[in-house]
Design a protein around this motif. Structure first.
Motif, PDB file in Angstrom:
ATOM      1  N   ASP A  27       0.807  -1.222   0.000  1.00 22.57           N
ATOM      2  CA  ASP A  27       0.000   0.000   0.000  1.00 22.57           C
ATOM      3  C   ASP A  27       0.843   1.277   0.000  1.00 22.57           C
ATOM      4  OD1 ASP A  27      -2.540  -1.430   0.249  1.00 22.57           O
ATOM      5  OD2 ASP A  27      -1.842  -1.934   2.252  1.00 22.57           O
ATOM      6  N   LYS A  56     -11.049  -2.707  -4.929  1.00 19.20           N
ATOM      7  CA  LYS A  56     -11.935  -2.046  -3.981  1.00 19.20           C
ATOM      8  C   LYS A  56     -11.623  -2.542  -2.578  1.00 19.20           C
ATOM      9  CE  LYS A  56     -15.321   0.220  -2.181  1.00 19.20           C
ATOM     10  NZ  LYS A  56     -15.220   1.680  -1.991  1.00 19.20           N
ATOM     11  N   ASN A  58     -11.183  -1.086   1.913  1.00 17.72           N
ATOM     12  CA  ASN A  58     -11.445  -0.036   2.895  1.00 17.72           C
ATOM     13  C   ASN A  58     -10.305   0.976   2.906  1.00 17.72           C
ATOM     14  OD1 ASN A  58     -13.849  -1.268   3.787  1.00 17.72           O
ATOM     15  ND2 ASN A  58     -12.705  -2.616   5.159  1.00 17.72           N
ATOM     16  N   ASN A  59     -10.585   2.178   3.420  1.00 14.79           N
ATOM     17  CA  ASN A  59      -9.510   3.141   3.638  1.00 14.79           C
ATOM     18  C   ASN A  59      -8.498   2.535   4.608  1.00 14.79           C
ATOM     19  OD1 ASN A  59     -10.940   4.913   2.023  1.00 14.79           O
ATOM     20  ND2 ASN A  59     -11.837   6.023   3.738  1.00 14.79           N
ATOM     21  N   GLU A  60      -7.218   2.892   4.423  1.00 12.74           N
ATOM     22  CA  GLU A  60      -6.161   2.275   5.232  1.00 12.74           C
ATOM     23  C   GLU A  60      -5.246   3.345   5.824  1.00 12.74           C
ATOM     24  OE1 GLU A  60      -5.437  -1.890   2.874  1.00 12.74           O
ATOM     25  OE2 GLU A  60      -4.891  -0.047   1.830  1.00 12.74           O
ATOM     26  N   THR A  61      -4.538   2.962   6.886  1.00 11.00           N
ATOM     27  CA  THR A  61      -3.657   3.918   7.557  1.00 11.00           C
ATOM     28  C   THR A  61      -2.304   3.294   7.882  1.00 11.00           C
ATOM     29  OG1 THR A  61      -4.486   3.321   9.758  1.00 11.00           O
ATOM     30  CG2 THR A  61      -5.612   5.124   8.618  1.00 11.00           C
ATOM     31  N   ALA A  82      -3.240   8.545   6.090  1.00  6.88           N
ATOM     32  CA  ALA A  82      -4.468   7.878   5.652  1.00  6.88           C
ATOM     33  C   ALA A  82      -4.468   7.718   4.137  1.00  6.88           C
ATOM     34  CB  ALA A  82      -5.700   8.662   6.090  1.00  6.88           C
ATOM     35  N   ILE A  83      -4.762   6.508   3.674  1.00  9.30           N
ATOM     36  CA  ILE A  83      -4.885   6.219   2.241  1.00  9.30           C
ATOM     37  C   ILE A  83      -6.365   6.015   1.952  1.00  9.30           C
ATOM     38  CG2 ILE A  83      -4.203   4.700   0.357  1.00  9.30           C
ATOM     39  CD1 ILE A  83      -1.812   3.830   2.078  1.00  9.30           C
ATOM     40  N   THR A  84      -6.948   6.934   1.201  1.00 10.08           N
ATOM     41  CA  THR A  84      -8.373   6.871   0.888  1.00 10.08           C
ATOM     42  C   THR A  84      -8.594   6.073  -0.390  1.00 10.08           C
ATOM     43  OG1 THR A  84      -8.723   9.037   1.916  1.00 10.08           O
ATOM     44  CG2 THR A  84     -10.447   8.233   0.438  1.00 10.08           C
ATOM     45  N   ASP A  85      -9.418   5.052  -0.304  1.00  8.10           N
ATOM     46  CA  ASP A  85      -9.695   4.222  -1.481  1.00  8.10           C
ATOM     47  C   ASP A  85     -10.544   4.994  -2.482  1.00  8.10           C
ATOM     48  OD1 ASP A  85      -9.699   1.603  -2.868  1.00  8.10           O
ATOM     49  OD2 ASP A  85     -11.850   1.769  -2.553  1.00  8.10           O
ATOM     50  N   ASP A  86     -10.116   5.000  -3.749  1.00  6.78           N
ATOM     51  CA  ASP A  86     -10.871   5.707  -4.789  1.00  6.78           C
ATOM     52  C   ASP A  86     -11.290   4.770  -5.917  1.00  6.78           C
ATOM     53  OD1 ASP A  86      -8.418   5.214  -5.897  1.00  6.78           O
ATOM     54  OD2 ASP A  86      -8.018   7.269  -6.521  1.00  6.78           O
ATOM     55  N   THR A  88     -14.008   2.388  -7.373  1.00  3.15           N
ATOM     56  CA  THR A  88     -15.421   2.020  -7.277  1.00  3.15           C
ATOM     57  C   THR A  88     -15.752   0.992  -8.347  1.00  3.15           C
ATOM     58  OG1 THR A  88     -16.005   4.214  -6.441  1.00  3.15           O
ATOM     59  CG2 THR A  88     -17.791   2.865  -7.323  1.00  3.15           C
TER      60      THR A  88
END
Length: 216
Positions: A27, A56, A58-61, A82-86, A88
């Protein structure tokens, strides 16, 4: 990263990343080193490379920890990244066609595809609707829910076509996707099923046989 006050001396501090729900190598790129603040400088930038994917999830940290300060003390020893999943995933269904047949039923198969794999199970509902083809006489009404397990991207929907010997134009009906599960969407939600007529009228010509008797 910042100092609360400018210093007349060079300030240094060590840093290192650590896994949380985000994993180094999958990640983000693990990073460690030392930051130096020249006299009078109060802020420095620390960059951590994030590894993209099309899954796809979840958001991860992850965390960045500070240690071994020189000419300063540490206020907050740990910061969170924070890594925001984009990603979809989107459902699509393709058109399909089949010859009608003279009797019984035969399957017409529609392919449903998920644009990106998901790390968790996702679902989408489906249902047939009549067009020029009618439920019961031309095809068997079908509805239900498709479940894509984690990592799956392909499923099928089978609709049974009712055969007959009647000569008629090609007929069609639709299969519509609906109610995709949370975190997914519809890209192409409706497909057309075409029933090709293969009955046709048959014309038979009478065969006339005449006996000719010759004179003896």
């Amino acid at each position: 990263m910042s100092l609360n006050n400018a210093s007349g001396k060079t300030v240094t501090v060590n840093y290192a990343t650590a896994d949380g729900t985000a994993l180094a190598g999958e990640d983000y790129s693990a990073t460690q080193g030392q930051l130096s603040f020249a006299p009078g400088i109060t802020s420095r930038t620390l960059a951590v490379n994030i590894i993209g994917d099309n899954v796809k999830e979840n958001n991860e940290t992850f965390t960045v920890s500070l240690s071994n300060p020189v000419n300063a003390t540490i206020g907050d020893t740990t910061g969170a990244g924070a890594i925001t999943d984009d990603d979809t995933p989107a459902f699509s269904i393709t058109d399909a066609s089949v010859d009608e047949g003279d009797s019984g039923t035969r399957p017409l198969v529609f392919i449903v595809e998920l644009s990106k794999p998901s790390t968790q199970a996702v679902t989408v509902k489906y249902s047939t609707s009549p067009g020029t083809a009618q439920s019961g006489s031309d095809y068997v009404h079908t509805s239900g829910t498709l479940t894509f397990a984690a990592g799956e991207t392909l499923k099928t929907i089978t609709v049974q076509i009712v055969g007959d010997t009647i000569s008629e134009p090609n007929e069609s009906f639709t299969v519509a996707l609906n109610t995709p599960s949370s975190g997914t969407t519809l890209a192409r939600g409706t497909a057309t099923g075409t029933i090709r007529d293969d009955g046709g009228s048959r014309v038979f010509l009478p065969l006339v046989v005449r006996n000719h008797s010759g004179a003896q």
